[in-house]
Design a protein around this motif. Structure first.
Motif, short mmCIF file in Angstrom:
data_model
loop_
_atom_site.label_atom_id
_atom_site.label_comp_id
_atom_site.label_asym_id
_atom_site.label_seq_id
_atom_site.Cartn_x
_atom_site.Cartn_y
_atom_site.Cartn_z
N TYR A 1 33.31 45.52 49.64
CA TYR A 1 33.93 44.71 50.73
C TYR A 1 33.25 43.30 50.82
O TYR A 1 33.97 42.48 51.03
N ARG A 2 31.99 43.20 50.48
CA ARG A 2 31.27 41.88 50.79
C ARG A 2 31.74 41.16 49.40
O ARG A 2 31.47 39.78 49.46
N MET A 3 32.30 41.81 48.43
CA MET A 3 32.78 41.07 47.27
C MET A 3 34.15 40.54 47.58
O MET A 3 34.56 39.49 47.13
N VAL A 4 35.18 41.30 48.11
CA VAL A 4 36.58 41.26 48.02
C VAL A 4 37.16 40.71 49.48
O VAL A 4 38.11 40.13 49.48
N GLU B 1 33.79 46.55 39.12
CA GLU B 1 35.10 46.71 39.58
C GLU B 1 35.56 45.73 40.81
O GLU B 1 36.62 45.22 40.95
N GLY B 2 34.24 45.52 41.51
CA GLY B 2 34.64 44.45 42.68
C GLY B 2 34.75 43.09 41.97
O GLY B 2 35.69 42.44 42.45
N ALA B 3 34.10 42.64 41.02
CA ALA B 3 34.40 41.38 40.35
C ALA B 3 35.88 41.51 39.62
O ALA B 3 36.50 40.50 39.76
N ASN B 4 36.41 42.41 39.09
CA ASN B 4 37.66 42.60 38.50
C ASN B 4 38.74 42.25 39.69
O ASN B 4 39.69 41.63 39.53
N ARG B 5 38.47 43.06 40.75
CA ARG B 5 39.46 42.98 41.84
C ARG B 5 39.51 41.40 42.44
O ARG B 5 40.59 40.84 42.62
N LYS B 6 38.33 40.96 42.61
CA LYS B 6 38.09 39.47 43.25
C LYS B 6 38.84 38.56 42.08
O LYS B 6 39.66 37.78 42.76
N ARG B 7 39.00 38.73 40.90
CA ARG B 7 39.63 37.96 40.10
C ARG B 7 41.09 37.91 39.98
O ARG B 7 41.89 37.10 40.22
N TRP B 8 41.40 39.33 40.17
CA TRP B 8 42.89 39.63 40.50
C TRP B 8 43.45 39.00 41.72
O TRP B 8 44.55 38.29 41.77
N TRP B 9 42.60 39.08 42.98
CA TRP B 9 42.88 38.54 44.09
C TRP B 9 43.39 36.97 44.00
O TRP B 9 44.14 36.47 44.49
N PHE B 10 42.43 36.33 43.30
CA PHE B 10 42.41 34.80 43.26
C PHE B 10 43.80 34.64 42.32
O PHE B 10 44.41 33.63 42.51
#
Length: 244
Positions: A45-48, A89-98
């Motif tokens: 959560y703190r990542m995304v 996985e958090g980093a992957n989700r964050k990249r996808w979000w952007f």
């Protein structure tokens, strides 16, 4: 001698749990989820920064854990292995979000506490419960949420690798050794990142603390003092105070 014996006992206990997980024990998997679901959700959560995305990513983390358990051979502890998957996985989700979601316009109302809604998921309920200390007065609850919201905002603006190191140490309460193992860096690098990250976060938060510190009961830090995050609730989404 007692610490050494305890460490041996802990490793033996973990080895037994891993063996049960590899054998497909439902009880072992129930233990795994109960033990790690909240902290993994809090970390993601703190990542995304979005409850729905955090809930989906947490589920993906555990799917990766379940599928990858047969390939876990104990080179690291179970905890650090799971956290490493969560960070990835958090980093992957964050990249996808952007790339995708940031371009969308939501028609859902924005929640006042910044947590949003994830279709009533259990993870979001746990997050909100963790943020609320039932022993505090209503004003104290609002003050704590206000401080945590600002800390989270400034923490999200921190550059990597300082942000992740601060989260793991000051919010997830991991030891230097565990952080070094999760991030696969040296102890010296962990300490250096913490020192620099805390100083940068202090500089970001100092104007806010000076502006509202009296109203919220926070002490304004002196320029030379070190500011750190002190976690007060175990697990993800914990309440945070800014301490000089």
């Amino acid at each position: 001698m007692g610490d050494f014996a305890g460490a041996i006992g802990a490793r033996a206990e973990e080895a037994a749990i891993v063996a049960d997980l590899k054998a497909g024990s439902e009880e072992a998997y129930a233990w795994l989820i109960g033990e790690f679901q909240r902290p993994v959700y809090g970390l993601v959560y703190r990542m995304v920064s979005d409850p729905a995305d955090a809930a989906d990513t947490t589920q993906e983390v555990f799917l990766k854990v379940f599928r990858g358990m047969k390939n876990f051979h104990g080179e690291s502890s179970l905890k650090t292995w799971i956290y490493r998957i969560a960070l990835h996985e958090g980093a992957n989700r964050k990249r996808w979000w952007f790339r995708h979601k940031a371009q969308e316009t939501s028609i859902e109302p924005v929640e006042s506490d910044g947590l949003g809604s994830a279709d009533g998921s259990m993870q979001n309920a746990a997050m909100q419960n963790a943020l609320t200390d039932r022993s505090d007065s209503p004003f104290e609850n609002v003050a704590h949420r206000e401080v945590q919201k600002r800390v989270d905002e400034e923490l999200r603006r921190m550059p990597e690798p300082y942000r992740t190191t601060l989260i793991l140490r000051d919010l997830e309460d991991m030891s230097y050794e565990e952080i070094a193992e999760v991030l696969q860096i040296s102890l010296g690098t962990v300490k250096s990142r913490l020192t620099r990250g805390r100083q940068a976060l202090k500089q970001r938060l100092a104007p806010y603390v000076r502006a509202v510190g009296g109203e919220l009961g926070l002490g304004a830090p002196e320029e030379e003092e070190q500011m750190s995050l002190r976690s007060q609730v175990a697990g993800g989404g914990r309440r945070v105070e800014v301490m000089p």
